[in-house]
Design an enzyme around this catalytic site. Sequence first.
Site, short mmCIF file in Angstrom:
data_model
loop_
_atom_site.label_atom_id
_atom_site.label_comp_id
_atom_site.label_asym_id
_atom_site.label_seq_id
_atom_site.Cartn_x
_atom_site.Cartn_y
_atom_site.Cartn_z
CD GLU A 6 -7.44 -4.92 -2.62
OE1 GLU A 6 -6.46 -4.36 -2.10
OE2 GLU A 6 -8.61 -4.69 -2.25
CG ASP A 7 -7.05 -7.40 1.26
OD1 ASP A 7 -8.25 -7.52 0.92
OD2 ASP A 7 -6.71 -6.76 2.27
CG ASP A 24 -2.03 -1.01 1.13
OD1 ASP A 24 -2.31 -1.46 0.01
OD2 ASP A 24 -2.60 -1.38 2.18
CG ASP A 77 -1.25 3.46 4.08
OD1 ASP A 77 -0.96 2.36 3.55
OD2 ASP A 77 -2.31 3.64 4.70
#
Length: 733
Positions: free
Chosen positions: A645-646, A557, A559
């Site tokens: 999605e993960d 990601d 972040d």
Amino acid sequence: MEHELSQIKVDVKNMILTKKEIFSEYSSAPLPLPMLSDLSASTGTHMNLNCDLNSCFDYSRCSVISGFPIYLYPTYTDDNLLIAWKSAIENSNHITNKPESACMYFLLVKDDTKINTQSLEYWKGDGRNHIIINVGLSSLTSPKSRAMVAQTNRTKFDRGFDIFLPYVDVLPVDYKVLPLLLPLRKKILLSFYGQSPTILSEGEKEILGAINKLNSSDIISFITQCTAKSVCLPDQWCLCSDHHAVESERSSIFVMIPNCANMPSYQFTYRIYRALINGAIPVLLGDFYQLPFSDFISWEKAIVSFPLQRVTELEYILRNILESDIMSYKKHGRIIFNDYFSSVEKAAHALINTLRYRINMPPPPVPEAVSTLVYDEHHPMQTFQSRVDNGNEILGPIEAPFPSPSYQRNFTSFLQFSHWSHSSYIFPYTPWDPGLPTDAKYHGSPYGFRPINGGAGGSGTEFSASLGGNYPHEQFTIVILTYDRSELLQQQLAQFNGLPYLNKVVVIWNNPQYPPSTLKWPHIHVPIQVIKAERNSLNNRFMPYKEIETEAVLSMDDDMGLRHDEIIFAFRVWREFRDRIVGFPGRYHAWNIHDEKWNYNSNHSCELSMILTGAAFFHKYYMYQYSYSMPQAIRDKVDEYMNCEDLAMNFLVSHITGQPPVKTTSRWTFRCPTCGEASLWIDESHFNERHKCIQFFIEVYGYLPLKYTQFRADSVLFKTRVPEDKSKCFVFV
């Protein structure tokens, strides 16, 4: 200064090894020599009725580098089934509009039509390399020729040459009409529904008598008289047309299917189709018919077969099959149904793959996702300098990027066929590509290997200088999905400067608007490539873009903050678990005892079943599977919720491998102090959607593929007291 000097020594040593490999004797194979002329039977009408590939097929038209071109004769029809087959074949990646260069010629017919084969332009007198595909239920009276015949109803069948087609419905079947694979135990152990023949031989009467005796058991249901009127020949088994048959099969663990001469072949394939669609395990009695597409389908994983003489022992044997084996049969049956029989398109591709597989033709390469780069030589990226900070720890050589070797197993990967190699395409690499034994590098096969301290082994100092392990030296690609958090993204990218074994960073820009023209990107030691996504979708995270040139992919990601040592350690762990998701944030599926449903849970736990792909390594092979093979309904659900999605990737990998992910280091969650309200996990609806996703994914797969694990990976000498003259593998992990 001492740290920088040590890093330079590691880099130089690695460069010397790399230079030797570049100028080594390893090279690609030369192109094949021209094919031999047709060595099969001479031209003219071929009278041999027992064809095989050696006697009737002309290999000279089918070089292994030709791509297996197929020419489909024009098909003029208003029949829906023929139209569906025509469309499926035309959409194949093997179709050609240049018949003079075709390897094979396809002719579509339905039922016993009168075929004037001599009028076919490329028949050449004997029909060599032709296949007549009869998609009807009647048996085709094939001309005496060298042509193959593919159909569901065969009165004569040349095994290894003609092809036995499965029953397939003109309308595609999706998960909505398929039952869940659980519960495994049902009220009926074994069932059969159909009209028995009235004209029987003495042996057949004995077998039917044994079947009727089994029917006395309260867990066996044999109905040998149809309740609804059916047109039946007196010497054949008959298929009952009423709805009770479907109800019976859905209530059964096993369904008996006689595989004998008085079972019509089209009915035989339809009974297999119906058993699989109803979630039952077919039990075949006899071996009269070859199973459809048996060249490469591992039917033994999905069906149980017995000789007719064992009919008296059926109940005893079936009662002793474990639930874990029942689940394995049902899972593989569902896979076979979905991949080969759920639509005309799947069946047509399976037919093409059967032909290609028989004559040793490799499939075409899997397509890479089309990408649009934001920056190129005409629109260069504006950059600013970033500094290298490895925390004074040598983690490996900092080297020039190089791709993973690709398409090295173009022939052995399909000769050593496995279902998960996806027969329609060949992949540049897979997680299961075989390695070499440890001593091979010392016996003439050293290419690419970097043994620790030349093979002598060692602790931290020696360990950090080489990758070691069981596979050749390689790199990884970082893939970051972002939308508009430019400041966070810049900070994260700058931290990758000087990261060993990094090939490149691929940023997927999910924002419909292009990045601001004033945006500056950190200059690091490897390329940063920014891909403009076609639309804002979380599925873009797993698109197999051609810019990803390594087997190892680190998905992050924008972040997510990871130290260099954490990344390198996880990369080393992934190299030992190449078919798993390996990473950091662990999550698990938890049973809600109140509403009796599976929920998503992020609490600290000693057992986990998922690794979030916001910080995880996986093989690029799974990006192809996610984008091209995973059911479209799952990708649609991800787009609907803009979430999950993960979870979908974890479901997919566990479905393929039957294994849980691998967690590394002690990190459980990653809090971004500067993200504020932008973090999705703060929103309660985010968790509710993830609960729903898990329930939906179970419905699509027919079962819950996630597996629990109770361990995590730490480096070998972590928390181990080592002598003063030794050092740990990593300082902190």
